[in-house]
Design a protein around this motif. Structure first.
Motif, PDB file in Angstrom:
ATOM      1  N   GLU A 148       0.844  -1.188   0.000  1.00 56.36           N
ATOM      2  CA  GLU A 148       0.000   0.000   0.000  1.00 56.36           C
ATOM      3  C   GLU A 148       0.877   1.235   0.000  1.00 56.36           C
ATOM      4  N   LEU A 149       0.584   2.159  -0.895  1.00 55.20           N
ATOM      5  CA  LEU A 149       1.362   3.380  -1.008  1.00 55.20           C
ATOM      6  C   LEU A 149       0.494   4.590  -0.700  1.00 55.20           C
ATOM      7  N   LYS A 150       1.013   5.454   0.145  1.00 54.77           N
ATOM      8  CA  LYS A 150       0.354   6.720   0.436  1.00 54.77           C
ATOM      9  C   LYS A 150       1.333   7.810   0.038  1.00 54.77           C
ATOM     10  N   ILE A 151       1.004   8.550  -0.999  1.00 50.37           N
ATOM     11  CA  ILE A 151       1.907   9.555  -1.534  1.00 50.37           C
ATOM     12  C   ILE A 151       1.365  10.946  -1.233  1.00 50.37           C
ATOM     13  N   SER A 152       2.263  11.808  -0.746  1.00 52.40           N
ATOM     14  CA  SER A 152       1.877  13.184  -0.463  1.00 52.40           C
ATOM     15  C   SER A 152       2.940  14.125  -1.022  1.00 52.40           C
ATOM     16  N   GLU A 153       2.673  15.416  -0.923  1.00 54.77           N
ATOM     17  CA  GLU A 153       3.608  16.426  -1.402  1.00 54.77           C
ATOM     18  C   GLU A 153       4.959  16.316  -0.708  1.00 54.77           C
ATOM     19  N   GLN A 154       4.970  15.848   0.543  1.00 50.72           N
ATOM     20  CA  GLN A 154       6.211  15.715   1.301  1.00 50.72           C
ATOM     21  C   GLN A 154       7.109  14.616   0.757  1.00 50.72           C
ATOM     22  N   ASP A 155       6.578  13.777  -0.127  1.00 51.65           N
ATOM     23  CA  ASP A 155       7.359  12.691  -0.702  1.00 51.65           C
ATOM     24  C   ASP A 155       8.223  13.138  -1.873  1.00 51.65           C
ATOM     25  N   TRP A 156       8.179  14.425  -2.216  1.00 49.83           N
ATOM     26  CA  TRP A 156       8.943  14.967  -3.336  1.00 49.83           C
ATOM     27  C   TRP A 156       9.864  16.063  -2.832  1.00 49.83           C
TER      28      TRP A 156
ATOM     29  N   ASP B 107      28.574  23.365  -9.049  1.00 50.83           N
ATOM     30  CA  ASP B 107      29.593  23.238 -10.086  1.00 50.83           C
ATOM     31  C   ASP B 107      30.971  23.277  -9.448  1.00 50.83           C
ATOM     32  N   VAL B 108      31.880  22.544 -10.017  1.00 57.14           N
ATOM     33  CA  VAL B 108      33.275  22.576  -9.596  1.00 57.14           C
ATOM     34  C   VAL B 108      34.044  23.127 -10.788  1.00 57.14           C
ATOM     35  N   PRO B 109      34.265  24.443 -10.837  1.00 61.38           N
ATOM     36  CA  PRO B 109      34.825  25.076 -12.026  1.00 61.38           C
ATOM     37  C   PRO B 109      36.123  24.457 -12.524  1.00 61.38           C
ATOM     38  N   SER B 110      37.018  24.016 -11.639  1.00 55.99           N
ATOM     39  CA  SER B 110      38.313  23.507 -12.089  1.00 55.99           C
ATOM     40  C   SER B 110      38.195  22.163 -12.805  1.00 55.99           C
ATOM     41  N   SER B 111      37.130  21.424 -12.576  1.00 56.59           N
ATOM     42  CA  SER B 111      37.001  20.108 -13.192  1.00 56.59           C
ATOM     43  C   SER B 111      35.969  20.066 -14.302  1.00 56.59           C
ATOM     44  N   GLY B 112      34.988  20.961 -14.239  1.00 56.37           N
ATOM     45  CA  GLY B 112      33.913  20.929 -15.212  1.00 56.37           C
ATOM     46  C   GLY B 112      32.845  19.902 -14.887  1.00 56.37           C
ATOM     47  N   TYR B 113      33.019  19.107 -13.817  1.00 54.65           N
ATOM     48  CA  TYR B 113      32.025  18.112 -13.439  1.00 54.65           C
ATOM     49  C   TYR B 113      30.785  18.795 -12.872  1.00 54.65           C
ATOM     50  N   ARG B 114      29.629  18.352 -13.302  1.00 53.77           N
ATOM     51  CA  ARG B 114      28.378  18.884 -12.770  1.00 53.77           C
ATOM     52  C   ARG B 114      27.359  17.763 -12.745  1.00 53.77           C
ATOM     53  N   ILE B 115      26.646  17.679 -11.661  1.00 59.34           N
ATOM     54  CA  ILE B 115      25.577  16.702 -11.513  1.00 59.34           C
ATOM     55  C   ILE B 115      24.297  17.468 -11.207  1.00 59.34           C
ATOM     56  N   ALA B 116      23.229  17.177 -11.937  1.00 60.66           N
ATOM     57  CA  ALA B 116      21.943  17.832 -11.694  1.00 60.66           C
ATOM     58  C   ALA B 116      20.893  16.764 -11.400  1.00 60.66           C
ATOM     59  N   LEU B 117      20.058  17.030 -10.406  1.00 64.83           N
ATOM     60  CA  LEU B 117      18.998  16.114 -10.016  1.00 64.83           C
ATOM     61  C   LEU B 117      17.642  16.695 -10.377  1.00 64.83           C
ATOM     62  N   SER B 118      16.695  15.817 -10.734  1.00 62.51           N
ATOM     63  CA  SER B 118      15.323  16.262 -10.984  1.00 62.51           C
ATOM     64  C   SER B 118      14.365  15.138 -10.616  1.00 62.51           C
ATOM     65  N   GLY B 119      13.118  15.493 -10.377  1.00 60.32           N
ATOM     66  CA  GLY B 119      12.095  14.498 -10.068  1.00 60.32           C
ATOM     67  C   GLY B 119      12.415  13.659  -8.844  1.00 60.32           C
ATOM     68  N   THR B 120      13.087  14.254  -7.868  1.00 59.73           N
ATOM     69  CA  THR B 120      13.521  13.512  -6.686  1.00 59.73           C
ATOM     70  C   THR B 120      12.342  13.216  -5.772  1.00 59.73           C
ATOM     71  N   ARG B 121      12.195  11.953  -5.404  1.00 62.97           N
ATOM     72  CA  ARG B 121      11.095  11.550  -4.532  1.00 62.97           C
ATOM     73  C   ARG B 121      11.576  10.567  -3.484  1.00 62.97           C
ATOM     74  N   PHE B 122      10.819  10.510  -2.400  1.00 63.46           N
ATOM     75  CA  PHE B 122      11.187   9.703  -1.252  1.00 63.46           C
ATOM     76  C   PHE B 122      10.185   8.586  -1.015  1.00 63.46           C
ATOM     77  N   THR B 123       9.513   8.192  -2.061  1.00 55.00           N
ATOM     78  CA  THR B 123       8.532   7.117  -1.991  1.00 55.00           C
ATOM     79  C   THR B 123       8.633   6.285  -3.263  1.00 55.00           C
ATOM     80  N   VAL B 124       8.164   5.050  -3.186  1.00 55.62           N
ATOM     81  CA  VAL B 124       8.222   4.127  -4.313  1.00 55.62           C
ATOM     82  C   VAL B 124       6.819   3.967  -4.886  1.00 55.62           C
ATOM     83  N   ALA B 125       6.729   3.917  -6.200  1.00 54.58           N
ATOM     84  CA  ALA B 125       5.450   3.701  -6.876  1.00 54.58           C
ATOM     85  C   ALA B 125       5.377   2.251  -7.356  1.00 54.58           C
ATOM     86  N   PRO B 126       4.163   1.727  -7.559  1.00 56.20           N
ATOM     87  CA  PRO B 126       4.037   0.342  -8.056  1.00 56.20           C
ATOM     88  C   PRO B 126       4.824   0.123  -9.356  1.00 56.20           C
TER      89      PRO B 126
END
Length: 198
Positions: free
Chosen positions: A7-15, A29-48
């Motif tokens: 059973e999953l109960k999803i709320s706004e707090q799960d994002w 950003d780490v200017p000297s290395s050029g490495y960059r990581i971007a996150l999106s759609g991050t959630r703290f619950t699992v969907a079926p």
């Protein structure tokens, strides 16, 4: 497993909010290395649909690793005592005495997932250590359940278990995303994709 119900109960707090993601230390950003990581759609619950992905994996090790990771989603450093104890337990078997919750644990989480499935992990707290683990896989051959590593200068980075590939990012299950185990879509400096050695 197939046929199991959850059973999953999803709320706004799960994002995660944009503000939370902007303060996430792996995003800068780490200017000297050029490495960059971007996150999106991050959630703290699992969907079926997430468990449905795991159910379709034929490779037993990859299926088990992804399922183990999904079962941890939502655990939080500031959560219950059980959550905090579990996060500390991610360090078991890595020879890190007196670990506290303020130590970065993205690699510890993947070590725990891998070891929980009777596969030898890196036993390192450094995300980039996973670049030398198992067998390398090209991005086009990547499958759910494999380990995905994003690079940062000085051995820092992000490592997680692949859930889905999208055209613009890889959706992974990772630890220490805003101090929680989360599902997040990562784009940026891909270091590599690995699977258990065959």
């Amino acid at each position: 497993k197939n046929g199991d119900e959850k059973e999953l109960k999803i709320s706004e707090q799960d994002w995660a909010t944009t503000k939370e993601l902007a303060t996430f230390e792996h995003l800068t950003d780490v200017p000297s290395s050029g490495y960059r990581i971007a996150l999106s759609g991050t959630r703290f619950t699992v969907a079926p649909e997430d468990y449905a992905v795991a159910a379709t994996i034929e490779d037993r090790a990859l299926k088990s690793m992804l399922t183990t990771a999904l079962n941890e989603v939502g655990r939080a450093e500031n959560g219950s005592g059980a959550d905090q104890a579990r996060i500390i337990s991610y360090w078991n078997g890595m020879n890190f005495p007196n670990v506290t919750l303020d130590v970065a644990w993205t690699s510890a989480f993947v070590n725990w997932v891998v070891a929980s499935n009777e596969i030898v992990p890196t036993k390192s707290g450094i995300a980039q250590s996973w670049l030398n683990w198992g067998t390398s896989v090209s991005e086009t051959e990547a499958k759910p359940g494999m380990v995905v590593i994003y690079k940062r200068e000085g051995g820092k980075g992000l490592v997680g278990i692949l859930l889905r590939k999208h055209g613009y990012c890889n959706e992974i299950v990772a630890g220490n995303i805003i101090d929680k185990v989360a599902i997040t879509c990562v784009s940026g400096s891909l270091g590599g994709i690995r699977r258990p050695a065959v």
